[in-house]
Design a protein around this motif. Structure first.
Motif, PDB file in Angstrom:
ATOM      1  N   PRO A  40      14.725 -90.637 -42.330  1.00 43.59           N
ATOM      2  CA  PRO A  40      15.010 -90.987 -40.934  1.00 43.59           C
ATOM      3  C   PRO A  40      14.205 -90.164 -39.928  1.00 43.59           C
ATOM      4  CG  PRO A  40      17.051 -90.872 -42.156  1.00 43.59           C
ATOM      5  CD  PRO A  40      15.966 -90.356 -43.065  1.00 43.59           C
ATOM      6  N   VAL A  41      13.894 -88.911 -40.278  1.00 44.86           N
ATOM      7  CA  VAL A  41      13.082 -88.077 -39.385  1.00 44.86           C
ATOM      8  C   VAL A  41      11.712 -88.711 -39.206  1.00 44.86           C
ATOM      9  CG1 VAL A  41      12.001 -85.815 -39.096  1.00 44.86           C
ATOM     10  CG2 VAL A  41      14.340 -85.979 -39.983  1.00 44.86           C
ATOM     11  N   LEU A  43      10.944 -91.789 -39.579  1.00 46.32           N
ATOM     12  CA  LEU A  43      11.103 -93.037 -38.832  1.00 46.32           C
ATOM     13  C   LEU A  43      11.279 -92.777 -37.338  1.00 46.32           C
ATOM     14  CD1 LEU A  43      13.318 -95.047 -41.349  1.00 46.32           C
ATOM     15  CD2 LEU A  43      10.830 -95.125 -41.043  1.00 46.32           C
ATOM     16  N   HIS A  44      12.025 -91.735 -36.979  1.00 46.98           N
ATOM     17  CA  HIS A  44      12.163 -91.379 -35.557  1.00 46.98           C
ATOM     18  C   HIS A  44      10.801 -91.002 -34.966  1.00 46.98           C
ATOM     19  CE1 HIS A  44      16.460 -91.647 -35.367  1.00 46.98           C
ATOM     20  NE2 HIS A  44      16.674 -90.672 -36.228  1.00 46.98           N
ATOM     21  N   LEU A  45      10.000 -90.315 -35.763  1.00 43.78           N
ATOM     22  CA  LEU A  45       8.708 -89.836 -35.262  1.00 43.78           C
ATOM     23  C   LEU A  45       7.658 -90.938 -35.177  1.00 43.78           C
ATOM     24  CD1 LEU A  45       8.546 -86.376 -37.065  1.00 43.78           C
ATOM     25  CD2 LEU A  45       9.007 -86.828 -34.644  1.00 43.78           C
ATOM     26  N   ARG A  47       7.897 -93.340 -33.382  1.00 38.89           N
ATOM     27  CA  ARG A  47       7.900 -93.697 -31.954  1.00 38.89           C
ATOM     28  C   ARG A  47       7.278 -92.625 -31.078  1.00 38.89           C
ATOM     29  NH1 ARG A  47      13.909 -94.506 -32.019  1.00 38.89           N
ATOM     30  NH2 ARG A  47      13.951 -95.138 -34.161  1.00 38.89           N
ATOM     31  N   HIS A  50       8.781 -85.459 -31.004  1.00 39.05           N
ATOM     32  CA  HIS A  50      10.075 -84.994 -30.494  1.00 39.05           C
ATOM     33  C   HIS A  50      10.231 -83.522 -30.845  1.00 39.05           C
ATOM     34  CE1 HIS A  50      11.830 -88.917 -29.538  1.00 39.05           C
ATOM     35  NE2 HIS A  50      11.383 -89.360 -30.693  1.00 39.05           N
ATOM     36  N   GLU A  54      15.795 -82.622 -30.404  1.00 36.34           N
ATOM     37  CA  GLU A  54      15.913 -84.064 -30.154  1.00 36.34           C
ATOM     38  C   GLU A  54      16.085 -84.843 -31.457  1.00 36.34           C
ATOM     39  OE1 GLU A  54      13.114 -84.335 -26.144  1.00 36.34           O
ATOM     40  OE2 GLU A  54      12.184 -84.485 -28.124  1.00 36.34           O
ATOM     41  N   ILE A  55      15.314 -84.457 -32.479  1.00 39.16           N
ATOM     42  CA  ILE A  55      15.419 -85.153 -33.773  1.00 39.16           C
ATOM     43  C   ILE A  55      16.796 -84.905 -34.384  1.00 39.16           C
ATOM     44  CG2 ILE A  55      14.425 -85.486 -36.064  1.00 39.16           C
ATOM     45  CD1 ILE A  55      11.818 -84.258 -34.919  1.00 39.16           C
ATOM     46  N   LEU A  58      19.168 -87.186 -32.626  1.00 43.76           N
ATOM     47  CA  LEU A  58      18.955 -88.579 -33.058  1.00 43.76           C
ATOM     48  C   LEU A  58      19.502 -88.813 -34.467  1.00 43.76           C
ATOM     49  CD1 LEU A  58      15.286 -89.103 -31.799  1.00 43.76           C
ATOM     50  CD2 LEU A  58      17.317 -90.321 -30.972  1.00 43.76           C
ATOM     51  N   SER A  59      19.430 -87.782 -35.301  1.00 48.61           N
ATOM     52  CA  SER A  59      19.860 -87.892 -36.703  1.00 48.61           C
ATOM     53  C   SER A  59      21.308 -87.497 -36.912  1.00 48.61           C
ATOM     54  CB  SER A  59      18.967 -87.013 -37.586  1.00 48.61           C
ATOM     55  OG  SER A  59      17.621 -87.388 -37.463  1.00 48.61           O
ATOM     56  N   ASN A  60      21.964 -87.009 -35.837  1.00 49.50           N
ATOM     57  CA  ASN A  60      23.365 -86.609 -35.905  1.00 49.50           C
ATOM     58  C   ASN A  60      23.595 -85.480 -36.917  1.00 49.50           C
ATOM     59  OD1 ASN A  60      25.969 -86.801 -34.895  1.00 49.50           O
ATOM     60  ND2 ASN A  60      26.617 -88.202 -36.505  1.00 49.50           N
TER      61      ASN A  60
END
Length: 148
Positions: A40-41, A43-45, A47, A50, A54-55, A58-60
Motif C-alpha cells: 500500500p505504501v 501504491l500511495h506513492l 500519486r 509524501h 502522511e503515508i 494514509l495507511s492507518n
C-alpha cells in the motif's frame, strides 16, 4: 462439532479468513520482497511523494511502523528519501523506477482476485465485494450511517 465453521461467530469467521488471505497475499508479494504492509505504501506513492507522517496516516498505522516499512522499501531500492525543499526538517518519500515497476506488477488485480475468490462463484464474489466495500466505508473515521 465445535470446530464446524458454521457454528462460529461472524467476527471469528472474518478473522480466520482474513489471516488466511493475508498469508497467501504475503506469499505472492514475497517475490518482490514486499508484504501486505509495504505494497500500500508503494501504491500511495504512485500519486506522488509524501512524508512518512502522511503515508502513516494514509495507511492507518503509527509513524514508528511506517518508519520501519519505508526503511525496508529503501533497502530494497523501491523508494528514496529526499529533503523537502520547503521544510528542511521534513523528508519526502518518493518511488524509484524499480518501485513503480514493482507496484504495478505486484498489485495486478488478477492475483488478488484469485486469492480472495477461491471457492466462490462469480456471483458470490460480486456480493462479497459489495459487502466489504460497505464495511470499509463504515469504518472510515468520517463515515456517516448508511441510510438504507
Amino acid at each position: 462439532m465445535p470446530d464446524d465453521p458454521s457454528t462460529w461467530a461472524t467476527g471469528r469467521l472474518l478473522s480466520h479468513v482474513a489471516r488466511g488471505l493475508e498469508r497467501q497475499w504475503n506469499n505472492h508479494l514475497d517475490g518482490w520482497g514486499l508484504n501486505h504492509a509495504s505494497l500500500p505504501v508503494l501504491l500511495h506513492l504512485l500519486r506522488g511523494g509524501h512524508s512518512q507522517r502522511e503515508i502513516a496516516a494514509l495507511s492507518n498505522v503509527t509513524e514508528q511502523t511506517m518508519s520501519r516499512t519505508v526503511a525496508r522499501l529503501e533497502r530494497l531500492g523501491y523508494v528514496t528519501r529526499t529533503p523537502d525543499p520547503t521544510d528542511a526538517r521534513r523528508q519526502v518519500v518518493l518511488l524509484t523506477d524499480a518501485g513503480r515497476t514493482v507496484a504495478a506488477e505486484a498489485a495486478r488485480p488478477e492475483q488478488g482476485e484469485a486469492i480472495a475468490g477461491t471457492g466462490l462463484t462469480p456471483e458470490q464474489m460480486t456480493t462479497l465485494r459489495e459487502i466489504l466495500v460497505d464495511m470499509v466505508r463504515a469504518q472510515a473515521p468520517d463515515a456517516e450511517p448508511d441510510p438504507r
